[in-house]
Design an enzyme around this catalytic site. Sequence first.
Site, mmCIF file in Angstrom:
data_model
loop_
_atom_site.group_PDB
_atom_site.id
_atom_site.type_symbol
_atom_site.label_atom_id
_atom_site.label_comp_id
_atom_site.label_asym_id
_atom_site.label_seq_id
_atom_site.Cartn_x
_atom_site.Cartn_y
_atom_site.Cartn_z
ATOM 1 N N PHE A 1 0.831 -1.201 0.000
ATOM 2 C CA PHE A 1 0.000 0.000 0.000
ATOM 3 C C PHE A 1 0.869 1.256 0.000
ATOM 4 O O PHE A 1 0.609 2.216 -0.751
ATOM 5 C CB PHE A 1 -0.924 0.003 1.224
ATOM 6 C CG PHE A 1 -1.776 1.235 1.330
ATOM 7 C CD1 PHE A 1 -2.966 1.335 0.631
ATOM 8 C CD2 PHE A 1 -1.372 2.316 2.109
ATOM 9 C CE1 PHE A 1 -3.753 2.481 0.707
ATOM 10 C CE2 PHE A 1 -2.140 3.462 2.191
ATOM 11 C CZ PHE A 1 -3.338 3.545 1.485
ATOM 12 N N SER B 1 -42.325 0.458 -10.221
ATOM 13 C CA SER B 1 -42.946 -0.282 -9.124
ATOM 14 C C SER B 1 -43.671 -1.493 -9.702
ATOM 15 O O SER B 1 -43.657 -1.720 -10.910
ATOM 16 C CB SER B 1 -43.925 0.615 -8.377
ATOM 17 O OG SER B 1 -43.270 1.725 -7.821
ATOM 18 N N LYS C 1 -40.908 -12.488 -3.247
ATOM 19 C CA LYS C 1 -40.848 -11.031 -3.085
ATOM 20 C C LYS C 1 -40.176 -10.738 -1.745
ATOM 21 O O LYS C 1 -40.796 -10.834 -0.680
ATOM 22 C CB LYS C 1 -42.246 -10.422 -3.127
ATOM 23 C CG LYS C 1 -42.244 -8.904 -3.180
ATOM 24 C CD LYS C 1 -43.656 -8.373 -3.369
ATOM 25 C CE LYS C 1 -43.630 -6.852 -3.529
ATOM 26 N NZ LYS C 1 -43.105 -6.180 -2.337
#
Length: 673
Positions: A36, A82, A113
């Site tokens: 890093f 929707s 759902k």
Amino acid sequence: MTNAARHRITELTQEIRDHQFKYYVLDAPTITDAAFDKLLKELQALEAKHPELLEPDSPSLGVGGGFATTFDQHDHIEKMMSLDNVFDSDELNTWFDRVEKDSPSPDYLCELKVDGLAINLLYENGQLTRALTRGNGVTGEDVTLNVKTIKGLPHTLSGKKIPSLVEVRGEVFLPVAAFNQLNEELEEAGKPLFANPRNCAAGSLRQKDPRITASRALDVVVHGVGASEGTSFDSQSDAYAQLKALGLPTSNRFKVCKSRKEVLDFIENYNVHRHDVEHEIDGVVIKVDDIAEQKKLGFTSRAPKWAIAYKYPPEEVTTKLLDIKVSVGRTGRVTPFAFMEPVKVAGSTVTNATLHNQEEIERKGVLIGDTVIIRKAGDVIPEVLGPVLDKRTGKEKAFVMPTHCPECGAELRAIAEGDVDIRCPNTRSCPAQLRERIYYIGSRAALDIDVLGYEAAVAMLQDKIITDEADIFSLTESALMKSSFFTKKDGSKGKNLEKLLEALEEAKGRPLWRTIVALSIRHVGPTAAQALATNFGSMDAIAKASVAELADIDGVGEVIAQSIVEWFEVDWHRNIIKQWTAAGVAMVNAKGEDLPQTLAGLTFVVTGGLEGFTRDSIAEAITAHGGKPSSSVSKKTDYVLVGTDPGSKLAKAQELGVTIIDEARFLELLEGK
């Protein structure tokens, strides 16, 4: 050269930010500190050489931990529609008629759902660049950093054919088990509770600090596609196959149905088994499978004509709240509960429901005499959601929290400043606390002692066979013969007596962490207990440890550490340890004494039933041999152990390419083979 430098600075900035996110937020770095530092130095050198390219938000200008979600608003590329709803088979058949008028004999894709929070994931050239909430369908809030903390969601797509752009629609949810655990922790800490998993998922996803989101066990399932470039789909089921091949978390609980009857059968199956699913569902979504047919059917202004949501009846009912009473738990917490007219909800009849604390009652605005709404999901304790205001008569009255313990008469008080709970301070001899602690010792969560249930605890205390939990492991046959619970009608020895003595003898050899749990130290559950047992190795070492030493253990922390030290400062608490030790209860962690650490460094997820292990004992076996049991499958999982009737974790393991083993192979690993 400037263009090349600009390109490299952009690359380095993104790469460094990704590594900072993994380090500071996810606590899961993927490169070494040295690697890093090398990237950061390269960026600093380029910016020093080309100061005109230095951006004000460059990672070279600040510390890496400053991640925050701003909830900026952005438009979806393609509108998020929707769904229209139907609530019975007649309404569904009307929808079928409309569809089949323009599209005769279509295949229908049925899927669950999920009751969660809709999300739109934008991947560009395989990289997750933005995650938006649904919002108003056109514009959503940017929750990208928070969504990136969800372990099952890839930041980079995999596979052979990566689309140049794709909007993936899905649902973020909190599994029911994780929701229950989180609420238990919040309740124990005296904090407000979440009403349901959906609210919890939404609240978790909208935290400004993504580290808080990362601490919640959120999950996601994808179920659709918006805008896309460089890819195409023939059908909804084809889209799911392609999304799965890209490494995205699709559901394995969908089915392409050839007839209306198959659709209705699918709906009925999950109506019966809706609580067998790891997340909450509120219905089934039915879609025309073929994409060409979808385009032909088109849309209304708000919803596709080719899809419908069949909503199950709500598992919320109303009943009369007759009274609000209180119960006293094993740690002294006084909890109000609703006493109601019997009502059937989620398949069982209930008369009691939790109300948590005085603050929660006031927040919900519940009065004694109200008609109230009750909710219950699966095995979750039923909960009062709130009153039905238009049914009030004016005769209702407010609940007043008692000032004294209903069991022992001690004056109730908050233990810590700001604590919303009040407790009975008479911890040693309050009948309710003592009864609950003894019952808990025998529970599966603690020492799993056969016969030592609630009735046995009540009988031993009423018949003065024991005075407190210190006496449990010193019980004798002659002492138990004094109680009718352990004898037959003719006064001779009953089966419960022998079974209890045998179970107590067996429990003496339980792992140290289970004994720690059985002590009912406030805030100390199985996770903290296992961390203590692993790091200190003996009860004596834990008792002698300072707050700082305890808090330094991963899985413990300052609050739990303080609670442990305070517990061991009490004389009669130490006497429990003394008497249990004298009776032969193991107070030293068996790890390393005679169990080879054959699973050291390995993470296991178990799904399905096993022949030789219970759910608790398999976790113990893994831990005792140096491994780590986990509840969720990720790329860091080493093995998924599959038994009979496995759940969705098997499909997840197959998606991620995690090694799948059976019980026979697990036993070989235990033996080091």
